[in-house]
Design an enzyme around this catalytic site. Structure first.
Site, PDB file in Angstrom:
ATOM      1  N   ASP A  12       0.909  -1.293   0.025  1.00 26.40           N
ATOM      2  CA  ASP A  12       0.113  -0.047  -0.005  1.00 26.40           C
ATOM      3  C   ASP A  12       0.918   1.099  -0.045  1.00 26.40           C
ATOM      4  O   ASP A  12       1.552   1.503   1.018  1.00 26.40           O
ATOM      5  CB  ASP A  12      -0.897  -0.127   1.294  1.00 26.40           C
ATOM      6  CG  ASP A  12      -2.079   0.898   1.126  1.00 26.40           C
ATOM      7  OD1 ASP A  12      -2.076   1.669   0.201  1.00 26.40           O
ATOM      8  OD2 ASP A  12      -2.960   0.804   1.934  1.00 26.40           O
ATOM      9  N   ASP A 106      -3.101   2.534  -6.210  1.00 21.73           N
ATOM     10  CA  ASP A 106      -2.148   2.691  -5.089  1.00 21.73           C
ATOM     11  C   ASP A 106      -1.968   1.308  -4.268  1.00 21.73           C
ATOM     12  O   ASP A 106      -1.079   1.599  -3.174  1.00 21.73           O
ATOM     13  CB  ASP A 106      -2.149   3.825  -4.367  1.00 21.73           C
ATOM     14  CG  ASP A 106      -3.225   3.676  -3.152  1.00 21.73           C
ATOM     15  OD1 ASP A 106      -4.104   2.938  -3.383  1.00 21.73           O
ATOM     16  OD2 ASP A 106      -2.990   4.477  -2.228  1.00 21.73           O
ATOM     17  N   GLU A 107      -2.280   0.111  -4.734  1.00 22.08           N
ATOM     18  CA  GLU A 107      -2.227  -1.030  -3.840  1.00 22.08           C
ATOM     19  C   GLU A 107      -2.305  -2.141  -4.639  1.00 22.08           C
ATOM     20  O   GLU A 107      -3.075  -2.365  -5.815  1.00 22.08           O
ATOM     21  CB  GLU A 107      -3.776  -1.146  -2.966  1.00 22.08           C
ATOM     22  CG  GLU A 107      -3.708  -0.486  -1.621  1.00 22.08           C
ATOM     23  CD  GLU A 107      -5.269  -0.772  -1.358  1.00 22.08           C
ATOM     24  OE1 GLU A 107      -5.575  -1.555  -0.705  1.00 22.08           O
ATOM     25  OE2 GLU A 107      -5.975   0.257  -1.340  1.00 22.08           O
TER      26      GLU A 107
END
Length: 412
Positions: A12, A106-107
């Site tokens: 993350d 974003d993960e």
DNA sequence: TCTGGGGTCCTAGGACCC
DNA sequence: TCTGGGGTCCTAGGACCC
């Protein structure tokens, strides 16, 4: 059943949008700063940890954040930068394992169980991933490691920012059970309310509750799912590719809009974007849907399944605008319904080429478009579509260009 | 000046078919 | 003329995630 190994990584990125902006604005480093559009109903998209320390978080209205921290730095968003940074980061992940499942910009989950002999223990791999991400992008991330996706995700939340945490299988329940129910993936504000009313506050409480009473309170699917998660059981595999189910565009107006021409103009611009995105992905859509929300934020939607799937922007627009007319009639009549949000979605996607959708628009649709364009130009002093929305590139076929020409050429 | 925009998944009723 | 139950598709709405 394979033996449980803590070999799933959840990576993350830390304060992703804000961190990407800080690469370009290093002078703001160490200060409370947020990424948010400068429009009327804007919310905070991302906040630096300095801003979070002062109480700014999540999707908080920008106005509220500014009241909280009057001198907070506001950085307008640049989606292209985040997309590019995301691509770089995902590429780094794929250097370690092909089993990378991006779950948002974003993960991602990484299944590294097959890479242990080659690259070392998951913890070592995670450190190497973090170092490689920082080296290639200047961005920091947090990595959680567990035997399942869910546990890995909880671990990364627990070690943010710039952290690393392994939850070994033997200690999973010890980690899991004291957490609040909101930590469970799938428990949002509504479900939390239902559970709290029944006296359930922690994940351990859920685990102790018989499945049948969870099912009767929350439904078959959610009830079972939560009970399993509460015992640390999560059979979902890391899947590198997932099929796209739909794509759409929506906008919340700065002020509620009642003007029908404005609504149509919005649908047209959105249909252009959705059509371009469909063509880029090589899809046709079987179903077109519109969504509208009222000033009190209640929302209604209408959809229509087409006789033949399409990616033609003007066909999408034609359907959307028909649905809008129907909906406005139902809600009190055109020009009398204040609209807060309006959006178009393409659903039930099929591979383009597997269908025989129309390529060109009928004279009738052209005339309709001309009428809208005329009305809008009179009212707003400018054309239907801002240049920015005329995306060109690989996705823009001759169809898109015909739309381009049609709009630029109007009215002569 | 109190709430965005991109998605996914689930549920439930009605139509229709076998 | 009456009848059941299962499967699938369509539509609308809602909850959730980041």
């Amino acid at each position: 059943v394979t033996k449980a190994i803590a070999g799933i990584l959840h990576v993350d990125m830390d304060a992703f949008f804000a961190s990407v902006e800080l690469l370009d604005f290093p002078e703001f480093r160490g200060k409370p700063a947020v990424v948010a559009p400068l429009s009327g109903r804007s919310v905070v998209l991302s906040a630096t940890y300095e801003a979070r320390a002062l109480g700014i978080k999540g999707p908080m209205p920008l106005s509220m954040a500014q009241r909280l921290v009057p001198d907070v730095i506001v950085m307008p968003p640049h989606r292209e930068k985040y997309t590019a940074a995301s691509a770089k980061v995902m590429a780094v992940f794929r250097d370690f394992t092909p089993l990378v499942e991006p779950i948002s910009i974003d993960e991602a989950f990484l299944d590294v169980r097959g890479a242990i002999r080659l690259l070392g223990a998951p913890e070592k791999i995670a450190q190497d991933v973090r170092a490689a991400v920082f080296e290639r992008t200047g961005l920091s991330c947090s990595v959680g490691i567990g035997a399942t996706k869910f546990i890995a995700k909880l671990a990364s939340q627990a070690c943010k920012p710039n952290g690393l945490l392994v939850i070994v299988p033997e200690r999973t329940l010890e980690f899991l059970h004291p957490l609040p129910i909101r930590a469970l993936w799938g428990v949002g504000p509504q479900t939390a309310k239902v559970l709290e009313r029944r006296g359930l506050h922690t994940v351990g409480d859920i685990a102790e509750t018989p499945v049948r009473s969870l099912v009767s309170a929350l439904g078959e699917s959610v009830g079972h799912h939560l009970h399993e998660l509460a015992w640390g059981r999560d059979p979902r595999a890391v899947v590198p590719t997932r099929e796209t189910k739909g794509m759409g565009r929506e906008i919340t107006f700065d002020e509620d809009v009642t003007d029908v021409d404005m609504l149509r103009r919005t649908l047209l611009a959105q249909s252009e974007r959705v059509g371009a995105q469909l063509r880029e992905g090589g899809f046709d859509a079987r179903t077109i849907a519109i969504k509208l929300t009222a000033p009190d934020r209640t929302s209604v939607s209408r959809s229509r399944t087409l006789a033949s799937p399409t990616s033609v922007s003007r066909q999408i627009y034609a359907t959307a605008t028909e649905l809008l007319d129907i909906l406005l009639d139902e809600l009190g009549g055109a020009g009398r319904v204040p609209v807060r949000l309006l959006g178009v979605r393409a659903e039930q996607l099929v591979d383009a080429g597997s269908s025989d959708g129309l390529l060109w628009d009928s004279d009738e649709e052209w005339r309709e478009l001309e009428k809208v364009e005329d009305a809008v130009t009179k009212k707003f002093g400018r054309g239907l579509i801002k240049p920015a929305s005329l995306v060109t590139g690989p996705g823009e076929s001759e169809i898109g260009q015909s739309a381009h020409g049609a709009i630029k050429g109007l009215p002569e």
